[in-house]
Design an enzyme around this catalytic site. Structure first.
Site, PDB file in Angstrom:
ATOM      1  N   TRP A  99       0.843  -1.208   0.000  1.00  0.00           N
ATOM      2  CA  TRP A  99       0.000   0.000   0.000  1.00  0.00           C
ATOM      3  C   TRP A  99       0.873   1.250   0.000  1.00  0.00           C
ATOM      4  O   TRP A  99       0.585   2.217  -0.711  1.00  0.00           O
ATOM      5  CB  TRP A  99      -0.955   0.007   1.179  1.00  0.00           C
ATOM      6  CG  TRP A  99      -1.917  -1.149   1.159  1.00  0.00           C
ATOM      7  CD1 TRP A  99      -2.035  -2.140   2.096  1.00  0.00           C
ATOM      8  CD2 TRP A  99      -2.880  -1.470   0.131  1.00  0.00           C
ATOM      9  NE1 TRP A  99      -3.014  -3.037   1.721  1.00  0.00           N
ATOM     10  CE2 TRP A  99      -3.541  -2.655   0.528  1.00  0.00           C
ATOM     11  CE3 TRP A  99      -3.243  -0.869  -1.078  1.00  0.00           C
ATOM     12  CZ2 TRP A  99      -4.549  -3.245  -0.245  1.00  0.00           C
ATOM     13  CZ3 TRP A  99      -4.236  -1.468  -1.844  1.00  0.00           C
ATOM     14  CH2 TRP A  99      -4.882  -2.632  -1.430  1.00  0.00           C
ATOM     15  N   ASP A 166      -1.815   6.882   5.954  1.00  0.00           N
ATOM     16  CA  ASP A 166      -2.839   5.932   5.569  1.00  0.00           C
ATOM     17  C   ASP A 166      -3.110   5.091   6.820  1.00  0.00           C
ATOM     18  O   ASP A 166      -2.256   4.327   7.250  1.00  0.00           O
ATOM     19  CB  ASP A 166      -2.316   5.067   4.411  1.00  0.00           C
ATOM     20  CG  ASP A 166      -3.271   3.935   4.029  1.00  0.00           C
ATOM     21  OD1 ASP A 166      -4.316   3.767   4.696  1.00  0.00           O
ATOM     22  OD2 ASP A 166      -2.957   3.208   3.059  1.00  0.00           O
ATOM     23  N   LYS A 190     -12.090  -1.752   6.938  1.00  0.00           N
ATOM     24  CA  LYS A 190     -11.306  -2.614   7.821  1.00  0.00           C
ATOM     25  C   LYS A 190     -11.813  -2.520   9.261  1.00  0.00           C
ATOM     26  O   LYS A 190     -11.984  -3.510   9.925  1.00  0.00           O
ATOM     27  CB  LYS A 190      -9.820  -2.235   7.777  1.00  0.00           C
ATOM     28  CG  LYS A 190      -9.239  -2.064   6.372  1.00  0.00           C
ATOM     29  CD  LYS A 190      -8.911  -3.385   5.706  1.00  0.00           C
ATOM     30  CE  LYS A 190      -8.689  -3.292   4.198  1.00  0.00           C
ATOM     31  NZ  LYS A 190      -7.683  -2.393   3.722  1.00  0.00           N
TER      32      LYS A 190
HETATM   33  C1  PLP Z   1      -7.058  -2.067   2.265  1.00  0.00           C
HETATM   34  C2  PLP Z   1      -6.029  -1.023   2.291  1.00  0.00           C
HETATM   35  C3  PLP Z   1      -5.927  -0.058   1.272  1.00  0.00           C
HETATM   36  C4  PLP Z   1      -6.803  -0.071   0.054  1.00  0.00           C
HETATM   37  O1  PLP Z   1      -8.036   0.424   0.377  1.00  0.00           O
HETATM   38  P1  PLP Z   1      -9.178   0.617  -0.744  1.00  0.00           P
HETATM   39  O2  PLP Z   1     -10.256   1.283   0.056  1.00  0.00           O
HETATM   40  O3  PLP Z   1      -9.547  -0.745  -1.230  1.00  0.00           O
HETATM   41  O4  PLP Z   1      -8.644   1.460  -1.817  1.00  0.00           O
HETATM   42  C5  PLP Z   1      -4.966   0.920   1.398  1.00  0.00           C
HETATM   43  N1  PLP Z   1      -4.140   0.970   2.464  1.00  0.00           N
HETATM   44  C6  PLP Z   1      -4.211   0.056   3.452  1.00  0.00           C
HETATM   45  C7  PLP Z   1      -3.266   0.159   4.618  1.00  0.00           C
HETATM   46  C8  PLP Z   1      -5.148  -0.963   3.403  1.00  0.00           C
HETATM   47  O5  PLP Z   1      -5.232  -1.869   4.388  1.00  0.00           O
END
Ligand code: PLP
Length: 355
Positions: A99, A166, A190
């Site tokens: 990511w 993020d 999540k």
């Molecule tokens: C799942 C995840 C993403 C991607 O998220 P989307 O909403 O599917 O674009 C990005 N960063 C992290 C840390 C993730 O766990």
């Protein structure tokens, strides 16, 4: 049979949150209409957004001068919105996983990107610590929890530039010092809500400093001005997010979420370390409380499929490791009860006794 939901995302939500969402789908606030069929501008829906924003601010202790937005596009769209809005000349990125790497790739289209450190050479099994962040960057981007590799920055870093994070997979699992960040974002699927809504916390005064044209929909200012209603927001996931936020507050807030996360993670890692058949994949000091990754010990490698079958038969769901890591990953988000973690531990113990 009771299912124990260890899915990495979309993932477990508190049972009552799912029930409240189901109720609103049938009849929203006693209106005789489903939440699926009302306008996002209906006077009944505005309070949902307002309360969700207020609870974000309260639970995360967000200082004055920050906005909370609910957008579409997932964390993946933020990978490009972040540099669009904040990268004028140069940005620094910490490469701690897939990511982080994807976020960095997008930034390269907007300016100079410095990768301050990377653990790619060790399949991202640790979080680099010895690096310096150049003082002249517009921001330093981190991924606080690396969902795929099971590593986590469990405390806010100390750097002398503004940070952007993020926090898709560990938001609301610990208190954070929001004042260290100019932007925090994540997909909600999540630890907060079903897929479809992206949360963004943004420091208002950090905006408006880039000289490029920013397309309207990709400009954070648009969504601040529109109160997340510039266009139709994801109504249902926002409603569910509100129920989760209320649930977190009722449970005792993020401090309590952190206490539970530590308790659950300690239980499972203790079993991984004790059990001769399994080994953890992440460096101990960087172990994630949210995504707990482990593989079969080398001498039991051929039993991987057997354990998967054994655990599945006992109600474990979603414990297969990400395809790039293999083995197992037990995601233990806020809604995961301790009893489910214990059920997985019992499986591991029984499996060991059989061999
Ligand atoms: C799942 C995840 C993403 C991607 O998220 P989307 O909403 O599917 O674009 C990005 N960063 C992290 C840390 C993730 O766990």
């Amino acid at each position: 049979m009771k299912k124990h939901n260890f899915n990495a995302g979309p993932s477990i939500l508190p049972r009552e949150v799912i029930e409240q969402t189901a109720q609103a789908v049938l009849d929203f606030n006693g209106s005789g209409l489903s939440i699926l069929e009302i306008s996002h501008r209906a006077k009944d829906f505005q309070p949902v957004v307002d309360e969700a924003v207020a609870l974000f601010k309260e639970l995360l202790n967000i200082p004055e001068g920050y906005s909370v937005l609910f957008l579409g596009g997932g964390a993946s769209l933020e990978f490009c919105m972040v540099p669009y809005n904040f990268l004028e000349k140069k940005a620094a990125y910490l490469n701690t996983g897939v990511w982080a790497k994807k976020a960095m790739k997008e930034a390269k289209g907007f300016g100079e990107v410095v990768e301050v450190a990377s653990s790619a050479e060790a399949t991202y099994t640790y979080i680099p610590k010895d690096y310096t962040v150049p003082a002249d960057v517009d921001y330093f981007h981190i991924t606080t929890n690396n969902t795929i590799y099971g590593t986590e920055l469990k405390e806010d870093l100390d750097v002398n530039v503004p940070m952007i994070a993020d926090m898709s997979s560990d938001i609301f699992s610990r208190p954070i010092d929001v004042s260290k960040y100019i932007c925090i974002y994540g997909g909600a699927q999540k630890n907060l809500a079903p897929a479809g809504v992206t949360f963004v916390i943004v420091k208002n005064e950090a905006l408006g400093k880039v000289s490029r044209y920013i397309p309207t929909m990709l400009n954070y200012q648009t969504h601040i001005d529109g109160g997340s209603m510039f266009n139709t927001p994801p109504v249902l996931p926002i409603y569910t997010a509100l129920q989760t936020l209320r649930w977190i507050k009722a449970q005792g807030g993020v401090k309590e979420m952190e206490r539970r996360a530590i308790e659950k993670a300690d239980m499972l890692y203790a079993e991984i370390d004790r059990n001769k058949m399994f080994v953890g994949t992440a460096a101990k000091e960087d172990r994630s409380r949210m995504n707990i990754c482990f593989v079969m010990a080398p001498e039991y490698k051929e039993l991987e499929a057997d354990f998967m079958k054994f655990a599945t038969e006992r109600g474990m769901v979603g414990i297969k490791g990400h395809r790039s890591v293999g083995g197992f990953r037990a995601s233990c988000y806020n809604a995961m009860p301790k009893e489910s973690v214990q059920a997985l531990i019992d499986c591991m113990k029984e499996f060991e006794a059989m061999h």
